[in-house]
Structure formats: C-alpha cells, structure tokens
Scaffold this active site. Structure first.
Site, PDB file in Angstrom:
ATOM      1  N   CYS A   2       0.470  -1.156   0.182  1.00  0.00           N
ATOM      2  CA  CYS A   2      -0.257  -0.402   0.278  1.00  0.00           C
ATOM      3  C   CYS A   2       0.784   1.146   0.445  1.00  0.00           C
ATOM      4  CB  CYS A   2      -0.879  -0.169   1.171  1.00  0.00           C
ATOM      5  SG  CYS A   2      -1.525  -0.982   1.016  1.00  0.00           S
ATOM      6  N   ARG A  27       5.390  -0.299  -6.126  1.00  0.00           N
ATOM      7  CA  ARG A  27       4.796  -1.212  -4.722  1.00  0.00           C
ATOM      8  C   ARG A  27       3.763  -2.712  -4.836  1.00  0.00           C
ATOM      9  NH1 ARG A  27       6.916   2.970  -0.573  1.00  0.00           N
ATOM     10  NH2 ARG A  27       5.179   2.020   0.857  1.00  0.00           N
ATOM     11  N   TRP A  73      -3.013  -2.900  -1.047  1.00  0.00           N
ATOM     12  CA  TRP A  73      -2.954  -3.969  -1.610  1.00  0.00           C
ATOM     13  C   TRP A  73      -3.501  -4.849  -0.173  1.00  0.00           C
ATOM     14  CZ3 TRP A  73       0.239  -8.193   1.471  1.00  0.00           C
ATOM     15  CH2 TRP A  73       0.708  -9.296   0.273  1.00  0.00           C
ATOM     16  N   ASN A  99      -1.752   2.546   5.251  1.00  0.00           N
ATOM     17  CA  ASN A  99      -1.241   1.392   5.045  1.00  0.00           C
ATOM     18  C   ASN A  99      -1.459   0.321   6.692  1.00  0.00           C
ATOM     19  OD1 ASN A  99      -0.952   2.346   2.664  1.00  0.00           O
ATOM     20  ND2 ASN A  99       1.359   3.470   3.023  1.00  0.00           N
ATOM     21  N   GLY A 100      -0.678  -0.983   6.775  1.00  0.00           N
ATOM     22  CA  GLY A 100      -0.675  -1.603   7.711  1.00  0.00           C
ATOM     23  C   GLY A 100      -1.581  -1.581   7.868  1.00  0.00           C
ATOM     24  N   GLU A 477      17.420 -17.888  -6.543  1.00  0.00           N
ATOM     25  CA  GLU A 477      17.470 -16.859  -7.617  1.00  0.00           C
ATOM     26  C   GLU A 477      16.632 -16.818  -8.813  1.00  0.00           C
ATOM     27  OE1 GLU A 477      16.909 -14.472  -6.028  1.00  0.00           O
ATOM     28  OE2 GLU A 477      16.833 -12.929  -7.479  1.00  0.00           O
ATOM     29  N   LYS A 481      12.827 -15.335  -9.708  1.00  0.00           N
ATOM     30  CA  LYS A 481      12.670 -14.376 -10.886  1.00  0.00           C
ATOM     31  C   LYS A 481      11.816 -15.171 -11.455  1.00  0.00           C
ATOM     32  CE  LYS A 481      13.515 -11.953  -8.962  1.00  0.00           C
ATOM     33  NZ  LYS A 481      14.398 -11.650  -7.852  1.00  0.00           N
ATOM     34  N   GLU A 484       8.009 -15.728 -10.083  1.00  0.00           N
ATOM     35  CA  GLU A 484       7.384 -14.287 -10.154  1.00  0.00           C
ATOM     36  C   GLU A 484       7.001 -13.825 -10.627  1.00  0.00           C
ATOM     37  OE1 GLU A 484      10.846 -12.272  -8.435  1.00  0.00           O
ATOM     38  OE2 GLU A 484       9.616 -11.506  -7.589  1.00  0.00           O
ATOM     39  N   HIS A 500      16.446 -36.819  -4.324  1.00  0.00           N
ATOM     40  CA  HIS A 500      15.612 -37.803  -2.975  1.00  0.00           C
ATOM     41  C   HIS A 500      14.300 -37.543  -2.994  1.00  0.00           C
ATOM     42  CE1 HIS A 500      19.334 -38.753  -1.583  1.00  0.00           C
ATOM     43  NE2 HIS A 500      19.942 -37.587  -1.948  1.00  0.00           N
ATOM     44  N   LYS A 595       6.171  -4.237  -3.723  1.00  0.00           N
ATOM     45  CA  LYS A 595       7.707  -4.561  -4.120  1.00  0.00           C
ATOM     46  C   LYS A 595       8.099  -4.091  -2.296  1.00  0.00           C
ATOM     47  CE  LYS A 595      11.290  -2.858  -5.371  1.00  0.00           C
ATOM     48  NZ  LYS A 595      12.310  -4.360  -6.476  1.00  0.00           N
TER      49      LYS A 595
END
Ligand code: F6R
Length: 600
Positions: A2, A27, A73, A99-100, A477, A481, A484, A500, A595
């Site tokens: 947010c 974000r 968000w 926000n929060g 990583e 990438k 996402e 395994h 973000k």
C-alpha cells in the site's frame, strides 16, 4: 505494498495525488482511490484495478486544494471497490487512508463501536469510525485523533481529512513508512519520497507513534501525549530521471541493464583515497568482535544472504547463519555469545525483517543493515548501515539490488579478512571490474536469452533450476525470478537433492536449467543433468568459460569462481524477463506481489 500520498496547498490536488500514486504503483496494489475536499465537501473516488481506471472516474470539475490518496494491497477483505481506500466514518465527517495492519481491530469494534454499521471488510474502517465516535463524545479533533491512535495495536501509516476543517491533514505512523514533504505554501505526505519528488525534495522523517498536523504553512510533529517534537528536514537525493523508464519498455529490463554501472559505482563508493576498499571502522570492529554472524532477510535478499555467507566464511573466517526473517522471530535458534546481526533489504522497509531487528535490539545485540534506501526504517534502527548504491529499483522483481547486495557482501567479507590479517590470494577491485565487464557482455546478448526463453519456457508449466555449491543459491534466485513474473511453477534445487523425491516431477521435455560455474562440483552437476535427461528432461546448461563442454547451451565469460553468482544470475534474470513477455505477463507489476512488503 500500500502507498499513501497527501497534498495541501494552493493548487488543485487531484493531478498531484494521481501522479504521486502512479509513482507508488511499483510497490504493488490491487485498487486505488483519492479523497479531495472543496467548498462543497469531501469527494471520494476509488476503484478496483489500476490508477488508469481511477483516473477514468475522477470528476474533473472538482477543484480541491487538499486531498489524500492511496494504493491498496489487500490484507483484510478482498480487493474490491468497497474495500479500496479512502474510507469514511458513518456521518461522513472523517475520511482516512491507511497502510499496515491493525491487529486489535476486532477488539476495538467490540469494545467501542457496537451498533456502528461498517461498509467494508477492512481493519481501516475501525480507525475512522473510532475517531468520529471520540469526537462525538466531545474531544477536539486533534486530541481525538491522538486518543484513537493510542488505542491501535499493529502497524499503520495514516492520513485523515476532517470535512469541517479543510486546512489540515492529520497524519500518524507506527512501523509502516511515512514522510512529510515540505514546500513553499504547500506541504505533502508520502509513503516514499519518490512519490512527491515532482513537487519537493525536502522531507521530514517520522518516528513510530508520532502524529503530525499538516497545514499548507506548517508541519507540527507531536508525540501521542501531545508533546511537540522538533525535527530538521533532509534533502532526498533522488534523481527524478532515475525513476523514469526512459526508452525501455519495462523497468525490469532497464534495471538489469544498469547492473554493470552499479558494480562500478559500488567499487567507487567503497574505495578510500588510496583506492583501497574500505568499510567504516565501527562496522569492521563489530565484524571482528562477532563470534557468529546471523544474516536475516526475505526473498531475493535472503538468496543474496546465502551467497554472502560463503564470502564471509571463506574469506573472513567467521561462521554465518542465514535465516528467513518471517521464521526467525518465532523460531529463534540458540544464539552464540557474541552475535552480530546483518539485515539485507533492498527497500529497508520489509516488516518481517524489521520485526527481527526490533527483537534483537531489545536483546541488546548489534545490527548492521545492508540496504538500497538511505534513511529507511531498517537503516535508521540498526547500529550501522552499508548502502547498495544501486539507484531506485522500481520493478517488483529485484535484479540490480541482488547483484549490488552480493558486491557489498563481497567487499564486507574481503575488507574484514584484510583487517583480521587474513591474506586473500586475489585483489577484489579488479575482480569486481571483470565482473562488471562480464555483466555488460551478457546484457548485450539479449537475443540469445530471448531464444533460450522461447525454446525452453514458451509453453511449459514448470521448470527446475539445479546447481551445486554457490550455483545452488543462484538457482534458487533464478527460480524465484521466473515464477514471480512469468507464473511458471519453478523450483531451485541442489543438484544432488533432486533424486530424493522431486525427480518424480520430471517428465518428457520438463526444462531443467543447470548452472555449472564451480570447478569442484562440475562433474557432479553434469552427472545430475544426465539423471534428469534419462527421465526425459530438456536440459539447458549454463556453464562458465573454462568448465564448458559441447552440451552446454550458454557459456558465461570467466570471472573469479567465488564471484560467479554475480554473473550467472544475469542470464536467469533475462530468461525470466523474456519468458514473462512471451506469456503476456505484466513484467513490472506481477499479480499478487508488492515491492515493499510492509506488513508481517
Ligand atoms: C523478489 C523480491 C522479493 C524481495 C523481498 C525482500 O524479486 O524482490 O523477494 O527480495 O520481498 O524485500 P527487501 O529486500 O526490500 O527486504
């Protein structure tokens, strides 16, 4: 995650707020809204979806010199027009953006707001209803605001409008980032200086549990008990052009291409007048005193931490543990006698990491933050900071911040080794310069990366990344990438671990991207590739010059073996980018992601 903006001045606020919200789009959000006040009252415009959709419903005929705005968000309640901010109190006197997460919203509802009819499913609406209730009971607005804020548990950045006073924005903050920006005859509020760089570069930091009374002439910071706090502004040293895409189609591609430049900037930033790598003596002292280092981070920054552990253990000979922040708080390991905590965070605002920082500071331990954002919460609250110098990273998928984190960790490890009298058999400055050149070669080879993406990832529903030693961490990583931004189910595995269990998922043509940059495990990873090929997989081997064989799909320019992750990640970033493009995904703003993850 947010974002908040606010403006009070002489101009019409609508466009300033909308442009500010556009700067916060990176974000991540699922709905957006603004509330502006003119002579007639407060007008709220909010919509599910992008700012472009919000623009479509804003009434151009309203001219209002005060307003607040929000990108949401979803946390409490689905993404919808009703749950989008701003929210209003029952009588419509107060309008809020937040926000929060208010952890005790259900208790507040039960204890103070019985009988109040709520319009949304959000925790936010509780705050605005609470303020109206306290004002109705007789308190003046500012006192009511402070009282309501003191009842909240959790994280919040808040901006509030009062229909009966069109000269004030009430602001409060706890754990979630929020700044007040200063202008001549106007003032602004923003989650992030970038949002309001269009109108000012002068900002005042806010601390947790402070409230601020913002008018167009004044900014008054107070503690919750009403005591005034004086704080000087600072200049946000952001170049507006850093946050533009320029001729690039996406921020992600621009940021991938910036990596060689960032490497060179980092080398410069960490060199002293004798052109030797240098780190502040207090940081070195803390490193020297530590009997064990605990690296705390999330996502891509966590992956950087895994590589950083190798640098520090190999070169500086200090044992290192790397932990995912969201687990550490609830599952703290037995700590050593003299631990040093290193927080790695691009944004410096990640709530999960911050929760650990608060905890370890309470325990009296020292903390170092490695971040891209000077003045961010994690930077302010740690004892020491090392900056990444990567410039603003706007795309949700982190690229240049990851390689910058690796470079700074390498410098920290090498300088610590030097300070401890441990001789390294190489000089890091020229080695990092070689890395920068190799990155440039890879960034210039985009056509080949696009071919690989088309060949292996155009239609697949899953993909595996394998590697051993440092290559394993880069594979993690690479997988992050890819998943996402392209939504392909992708997983990174240690080469030897696949058999395994996970090998059961290998089918005909399953792409397996294998990294082979480490001499001591070159034969073993190639053996692992043979195992998956025997089960029908399509292998894409990315090796390093000197270790290559004929079966390799791509050979990286040679760099110092321990620094290979800085280079081998570039093709993985580019392949993910092109895979996402082929699949028509929103590269810079992947679905469901944010973000800056400012809630735990
Ligand atoms: C992935 C990504 C995230 C972040 C994570 C931590 O591309 O960007 O996994 O790395 O949310 O964020 P910071 O580094 O800001 O603490």
């Amino acid at each position: 995650m947010c974002g908040i903006v606010g403006y009070i001045g002489n101009k019409d606020s609508k466009e300033i707020l909308l442009r500010g919200l556009e700067k916060l789009e990176y974000r991540g959000y699922d709905s957006a809204g603004i509330a502006v006040a003119d002579e007639q009252g407060i007008h709220v415009f909010k919509e599910k979806g992008r700012i472009a959709e919000l623009r479509g419903i804003v009434d151009e005929s309203v001219i209002a010199p005060i307003g607040i705005g929000h990108t949401r968000w979803a946390t409490h309640g689905a993404p919808s027009q009703v749950n989008a901010h701003p929210h209003q109190s029952t009588k419509g006197r107060f309008t809020i953006v937040h926000n929060g997460v208010i952890e005790n919203y259900a208790i507040l509802k039960r204890d103070y707001l019985q009988g109040v009819e709520f319009k949304s499913d959000t925790d936010t609406e509780v705050i605005v209803q609470l303020i109206e209730k306290i004002v109705n009971e007789g308190l003046a607005v500012e006192a009511a605001f402070r009282k309501a804020i003191s009842l909240l548990h959790g994280s919040y950045a808040i901006a509030l409008l009062d229909e009966q006073d069109k000269n004030t924005i009430y602001v409060a903050k706890n754990k979630s980032p929020l700044l007040v920006g200063l202008g001549t005859d106007f003032n602004v509020v923003a989650s992030d200086a970038m949002a309001m760089l269009q109108v000012t570069d002068q900002y005042v930091e806010l601390m947790d549990k402070e409230v601020v009374i913002v008018t167009k002439e004044d900014v008054t910071i107070k503690k919750l008990d009403g005591q005034v706090v004086e704080r000087a502004p600072y200049t946000a040293e952001l170049d507006a052009s850093d946050i533009e895409k320029g001729t690039y189609p996406h921020y992600m591609l621009k940021e991938i291409d910036e990596q060689p430049l960032v490497m060179r900037k980092i080398i410069q930033a960490y060199q002293n007048e004798q052109n030797e790598l240098a780190i502040h003596k207090d940081v070195l002292e803390a490193m020297n005193e530590a009997d064990r280092i605990y690296i705390i981070a999330c996502g891509t920054s966590y992956h950087a931490g895994l590589v950083g552990k190798q640098f520090i253990e190999k070169w500086a000979k200090i044992p290192v543990e790397v932990h995912v922040a969201s687990e550490f708080s609830y599952n703290m390991p037995l700590l050593s006698k003299k631990p040093l905590f290193i927080f790695i965070s691009q944004s410096g605002e990640t709530a999960d990491s911050r929760a650990v920082l608060v905890q370890v500071k309470e325990l009296g331990y020292k903390a170092l933050t490695i971040t891209n954002v000077p003045g961010s919460t994690l930077s302010r609250e740690a004892d020491y900071t090392l900056l990444l110098h990567a410039g603003p990273e706007i795309a949700v998928a982190s690229t240049k911040a990851y390689t910058a984190q690796l470079a700074v960790l390498a410098i920290l490890a090498a300088v610590t080794a030097e300070a401890k009298g441990i001789g390294l058999e190489f000089d890091l400055v020229p080695e990092l310069a070689i890395v920068a050149n190799a990155m440039e070669i890879l960034c210039d080879d985009k056509e080949e990366m696009e071919n690989i993406a088309r060949e292996f990832l155009a239609t697949t529903r899953n993909c595996f990344f394998i590697g051993r030693s440092l290559d394993f961490y880069v594979g993690l990583e690479g997988a992050l990438k890819l998943k996402e931004i392209s939504y392909i189910q992708a997983e990174g595995f240690a080469g030897g671990e696949l058999k395994h269990g996970t090998m059961a998922l290998i089918e005909n043509n399953t792409p397996v991207i294998a990294l082979a940059t480490q001499g001591h495990v070159n034969l073993s990873i190639r053996g692992n590739v043979k195992e998956v090929v025997a089960r029908g997989a399509s292998p894409c081997i990315i090796s390093m010059k000197g270790l290559e064989t004929e079966e390799d799909r791509y050979v990286l320019p040679e760099v110092h073996e321990t620094l290979a992750p800085l280079v081998s990640v570039i093709p993985l970033q580019l392949i993910s980018y092109y895979a996402a493009l082929h699949r028509d995904c929103d590269v810079d703003k992947p679905r469901n992601l944010a973000k800056s993850v400012t809630v735990e």
